[in-house]
Design an enzyme around this catalytic site. Structure first.
Site, PDB file in Angstrom:
ATOM      1  N   ASN A 190       5.816  -7.846  -5.512  1.00 38.45           N
ATOM      2  CA  ASN A 190       5.828  -6.565  -6.208  1.00 38.45           C
ATOM      3  C   ASN A 190       7.221  -5.939  -6.098  1.00 38.45           C
ATOM      4  O   ASN A 190       7.676  -5.609  -5.002  1.00 38.45           O
ATOM      5  CB  ASN A 190       4.766  -5.640  -5.578  1.00 38.45           C
ATOM      6  CG  ASN A 190       4.642  -4.309  -6.297  1.00 38.45           C
ATOM      7  OD1 ASN A 190       5.631  -3.621  -6.510  1.00 38.45           O
ATOM      8  ND2 ASN A 190       3.427  -3.946  -6.646  1.00 38.45           N
TER       9      ASN A 190
ATOM     10  N   ASP B 265      -0.216  -4.576   5.084  1.00 36.06           N
ATOM     11  CA  ASP B 265      -1.561  -4.574   4.516  1.00 36.06           C
ATOM     12  C   ASP B 265      -2.104  -3.173   4.736  1.00 36.06           C
ATOM     13  O   ASP B 265      -1.965  -2.613   5.829  1.00 36.06           O
ATOM     14  CB  ASP B 265      -2.460  -5.619   5.184  1.00 36.06           C
ATOM     15  CG  ASP B 265      -3.654  -5.967   4.298  1.00 36.06           C
ATOM     16  OD1 ASP B 265      -3.418  -6.413   3.156  1.00 36.06           O
ATOM     17  OD2 ASP B 265      -4.811  -5.776   4.719  1.00 36.06           O
ATOM     18  N   SER B 266      -2.645  -2.605   3.707  1.00 34.77           N
ATOM     19  CA  SER B 266      -3.083  -1.218   3.813  1.00 34.77           C
ATOM     20  C   SER B 266      -4.351  -0.995   3.016  1.00 34.77           C
ATOM     21  O   SER B 266      -4.733  -1.817   2.174  1.00 34.77           O
ATOM     22  CB  SER B 266      -1.975  -0.276   3.318  1.00 34.77           C
ATOM     23  OG  SER B 266      -1.593  -0.600   1.994  1.00 34.77           O
TER      24      SER B 266
ATOM     25  N   PHE C 279      -0.854   6.594  -6.829  1.00 33.93           N
ATOM     26  CA  PHE C 279      -1.475   5.380  -7.357  1.00 33.93           C
ATOM     27  C   PHE C 279      -2.669   5.043  -6.478  1.00 33.93           C
ATOM     28  O   PHE C 279      -2.886   5.657  -5.423  1.00 33.93           O
ATOM     29  CB  PHE C 279      -0.473   4.225  -7.394  1.00 33.93           C
ATOM     30  CG  PHE C 279       0.146   3.913  -6.055  1.00 33.93           C
ATOM     31  CD1 PHE C 279      -0.441   3.015  -5.181  1.00 33.93           C
ATOM     32  CD2 PHE C 279       1.328   4.533  -5.668  1.00 33.93           C
ATOM     33  CE1 PHE C 279       0.129   2.743  -3.947  1.00 33.93           C
ATOM     34  CE2 PHE C 279       1.912   4.265  -4.437  1.00 33.93           C
ATOM     35  CZ  PHE C 279       1.294   3.357  -3.582  1.00 33.93           C
TER      36      PHE C 279
ATOM     37  N   TYR D 133      -5.971   5.108  -4.708  1.00 33.34           N
ATOM     38  CA  TYR D 133      -6.949   6.156  -4.412  1.00 33.34           C
ATOM     39  C   TYR D 133      -6.287   7.517  -4.160  1.00 33.34           C
ATOM     40  O   TYR D 133      -6.963   8.475  -3.770  1.00 33.34           O
ATOM     41  CB  TYR D 133      -7.772   5.770  -3.174  1.00 33.34           C
ATOM     42  CG  TYR D 133      -8.645   4.542  -3.341  1.00 33.34           C
ATOM     43  CD1 TYR D 133     -10.016   4.655  -3.569  1.00 33.34           C
ATOM     44  CD2 TYR D 133      -8.111   3.256  -3.242  1.00 33.34           C
ATOM     45  CE1 TYR D 133     -10.825   3.530  -3.705  1.00 33.34           C
ATOM     46  CE2 TYR D 133      -8.906   2.129  -3.375  1.00 33.34           C
ATOM     47  CZ  TYR D 133     -10.260   2.265  -3.608  1.00 33.34           C
ATOM     48  OH  TYR D 133     -11.057   1.148  -3.747  1.00 33.34           O
TER      49      TYR D 133
ATOM     50  N   HIS E 103       0.602   7.051   5.642  1.00 35.13           N
ATOM     51  CA  HIS E 103       0.278   6.001   6.606  1.00 35.13           C
ATOM     52  C   HIS E 103       1.410   4.981   6.714  1.00 35.13           C
ATOM     53  O   HIS E 103       1.708   4.486   7.800  1.00 35.13           O
ATOM     54  CB  HIS E 103      -1.025   5.312   6.195  1.00 35.13           C
ATOM     55  CG  HIS E 103      -1.090   4.916   4.744  1.00 35.13           C
ATOM     56  ND1 HIS E 103      -0.879   5.804   3.713  1.00 35.13           N
ATOM     57  CD2 HIS E 103      -1.349   3.721   4.142  1.00 35.13           C
ATOM     58  CE1 HIS E 103      -1.000   5.181   2.549  1.00 35.13           C
ATOM     59  NE2 HIS E 103      -1.276   3.924   2.783  1.00 35.13           N
TER      60      HIS E 103
END
EC number: 3.6.1.66
Length: 208
Positions: free
Chosen positions: A16, A75-76, A166, A168, A194
């Site tokens: 990305n 990773d989130s 973007f 949620y 976060h």
């Protein structure tokens, strides 16, 4: 003591371009040149873990082994208390359209609607507490690794509000605020997010 990064190149385990740009900006002041796994022609590994840590490590290790360089992966996802921590590691999966839901791809409004629908099924007094989580995994080709975890607590709001975020973001109201992540100025969101929490811990240990 945790192994430290030297100056030089770091592979960001992503295909990305937006994520590469964001992470590069955070690490550039520390003398690191960031390359994406995509630009190196590295395949995306299957994320078969059941936790954020496991999936971040899968991606970081694959990029480190494939490139011969240190690699960083994240990773989130969103965890909702009343939904037993779901969607969790399946945060993006909840946005994937099924064959009967239209063209392939991700529909984040649909994903937000799934969360809201499940909360409404539990009644008007349901706890709407939630948190975004981010795990950063730093891996070296010889197998050594380090983990940095960050989080941002908040509540689920409905209907979605704001156009600046973007995923949620339009239904996530961070603790102590009355605006959603998608309504906040991007610089302010990045300061309290976060991912910012996790990166602050990485920078403190690696470059402090």
């Amino acid at each position: 003591m945790t192994r430290r990064l030297g100056s030089g190149s770091l592979v960001i385990a992503t295909h990305n371009a937006g994520k590469l740009k964001e992470i590069s900006a955070l690490l550039e002041p520390h003398g690191l040149k960031c390359l994406s796994a995509g630009s190196l022609g590295l395949p995306e590994p299957a994320e078969t873990g059941s936790t954020f840590v496991q999936n971040a490590l899968i991606k970081a290790r694959a990029a480190a082994e494939g490139s011969g360089l240190a690699a960083l992966a994240d990773d989130s996802g969103l965890s909702v208390a009343a939904l037993d921590g779901r969607p969790g590691v399946y945060t993006a999966d909840w946005a994937e359209r099924q064959w009967f839901e239209g063209n392939p791809g991700r529909d984040w409004y649909m994903a937000m609607g799934k969360v809201e629908g499940m909360l409404q099924q539990r009644g008007p007094d349901t706890d709407r507490a939630c948190a975004f989580h981010c795990v950063l995994a730093l891996a070296w080709p010889d197998g050594e690794y380090a983990i940095y975890e960050g989080s941002a607590s908040g509540t689920i709001s409905w209907p979605p509000r704001g156009t600046l975020g973007f995923g949620y973001d339009p239904v996530f109201v961070p603790t102590g605020r009355d605006q959603t992540f998608a309504e906040l100025d991007p610089d302010e969101k990045h300061r309290i997010s976060h991912r910012a929490d996790a990166f602050a811990k990485l920078v403190a240990e690696q470059f402090g």
